[in-house]
Design an enzyme around this catalytic site. Structure first.
Site, mmCIF file in Angstrom:
data_model
loop_
_atom_site.group_PDB
_atom_site.id
_atom_site.type_symbol
_atom_site.label_atom_id
_atom_site.label_comp_id
_atom_site.label_asym_id
_atom_site.label_seq_id
_atom_site.Cartn_x
_atom_site.Cartn_y
_atom_site.Cartn_z
ATOM 1 N N GLU A 18 36.846 48.084 49.273
ATOM 2 C CA GLU A 18 36.067 47.236 48.359
ATOM 3 C C GLU A 18 35.013 46.450 49.135
ATOM 4 O OE1 GLU A 18 35.283 46.517 45.469
ATOM 5 O OE2 GLU A 18 36.860 47.053 44.044
ATOM 6 N N ARG A 103 44.551 35.960 41.211
ATOM 7 C CA ARG A 103 43.952 36.069 42.539
ATOM 8 C C ARG A 103 42.448 36.277 42.419
ATOM 9 N NH1 ARG A 103 42.169 41.104 43.836
ATOM 10 N NH2 ARG A 103 43.207 42.959 42.978
ATOM 11 N N ASN A 105 38.906 38.254 43.280
ATOM 12 C CA ASN A 105 38.524 39.656 43.427
ATOM 13 C C ASN A 105 37.138 39.740 44.054
ATOM 14 O OD1 ASN A 105 39.541 42.346 43.087
ATOM 15 N ND2 ASN A 105 38.033 42.659 41.467
ATOM 16 N N GLU A 123 48.084 42.142 37.837
ATOM 17 C CA GLU A 123 47.805 43.543 37.541
ATOM 18 C C GLU A 123 49.117 44.328 37.617
ATOM 19 O OE1 GLU A 123 44.302 46.712 38.741
ATOM 20 O OE2 GLU A 123 44.995 45.295 40.236
ATOM 21 N N ASN A 154 34.492 41.565 38.526
ATOM 22 C CA ASN A 154 34.049 42.576 39.475
ATOM 23 C C ASN A 154 32.572 42.415 39.803
ATOM 24 O OD1 ASN A 154 35.178 44.645 41.159
ATOM 25 N ND2 ASN A 154 36.447 45.221 39.420
ATOM 26 N N ASP A 209 33.095 48.984 38.085
ATOM 27 C CA ASP A 209 33.673 48.229 39.200
ATOM 28 C C ASP A 209 32.567 47.464 39.925
ATOM 29 O OD1 ASP A 209 35.284 47.425 41.449
ATOM 30 O OD2 ASP A 209 36.604 49.110 41.081
#
Length: 307
Positions: A18, A103, A105, A123, A154, A209
């Site tokens: 990521e 959390r 991201n 999740e 995202n 995403d």
């Protein structure tokens, strides 16, 4: 129609790659292996990655302006200052400590060096998240909540004139746009810019995403469970191009290279079962995409955090 060349650019295989961030100064690519708790630096010429293991969930890594070895990172629900050489962590902020399982991201800096990061609820499986528990924050001198009732925060991007901010909520399958004030970091006039739910040509399992913007002012969006990256015209909202990849879990993108005409792509292997991993041997690798089109490329939007 532009022609694209897609190639594997890393030997390192991520569970969940990521947050690619191109560093023009060092000609290297920073990224995270989120589930492994690793922050990574890729040397594209050799395909080798330098890996720093931090532990737990590390979702984003952005360099800090005044020291090439200092970074702002998101770990679980906290922001830290991290030194690459000493491995030292200094906590900067904490979000949603009253929401168990939440959390941080994806995150990114704007052109003024202000850091933006979103959160998400627990999740239970890839792409299945407790709804409306996340928010979008900015961080400069202090942490400020800017947008609420988010499922899975995202991709973030800004228009070339910094007057529009784009933001993805993955499981709602929406790209939002806001009017943006680069001077004070305010977002107003919320709109749905692109709704994946209304597209008959995109599979229902596909989740938007990470994303970036190109030098024409159009968005490139990584499609998780979609084996593709799509190019969206920001004036019309039309999909104007698609690049297919040989693996399904595409997580994020950024432009880089000496002339900023290479598109770097992170992917994931963890969500795939054994059969799909065998069918997709490049899952979890990083990719580089080049094109014969002179229009393909970005500006240097790899902004550093202005501490």
């Amino acid at each position: 129609m532009a022609k694209y060349t897609v190639e594997v650019i890393s030997n390192h295989v991520c569970q969940l790659g990521e947050g690619p961030h191109w560093d023009q100064k060092s000609q290297t690519l920073y990224y995270v292996d989120l589930l492994n708790g690793d922050v990574c630096r890729l040397y594209p010429k050799t395909k080798e990655s330098e890996i720093n293991h931090i532990g737990e969930i590390v979702s984003v890594l952005v360099p800090i302006n005044n020291n090439d070895n200092d970074f702002i990172i998101g770990q679980n629900n906290k922001l830290f200052k991290f030194n690459w050489n000493t491995k030292q962590l200094k906590q900067l902020a904490e979000v949603e400590k009253d929401l168990t399982g939440n959390r941080l991201n994806d995150g990114k800096c704007d052109a003024s060096g202000r850091f933006w990061v979103g959160s998400m609820g627990p999740e239970s499986s890839p792409g299945v998240v407790d709804p409306d528990r996340g928010s979008l924050y900015s961080y400069g001198n202090e942490l400020e909540k800017k947008f609420e009732t988010v499922n899975l925060s995202n991709g973030i991007a800004w228009s070339l004139d910094n007057k529009i901010m784009y933001f993805i909520d993955s499981t709602k399958r929406l790209i939002y746009s806001f009017d943006y004030d680069i001077n004070n970091g305010s977002i107003t006039n919320e709109k749905i810019f692109f709704d994946f739910n209304k597209r008959q040509d995109l599979p229902k399992s596909l989740l938007p995403d990470g994303m970036t913007i190109d030098k024409s002012g159009n968005l490139w969006v990584a499609c998780f469970n979609g084996s593709r990256i799509i190019n969206i015209n920001t004036k019309t909202g039309d999909i104007i191009d698609t690049i297919s990849l040989p693996t399904s879990c595409i997580t994020s993108v950024c432009f880089g290279g000496q002339d900023l005409n290479q598109l770097f792509v992170t992917t994931a292997s963890k969500p795939l079962d054994a059969q799909r991993r065998a069918e997709e041997p490049t899952a979890g690798h990083l990719f580089r995409i080049t094109s014969d089109s002179p229009a393909f490329g970005g500006l240097d939007t790899s902004y550093r955090f202005n501490e």
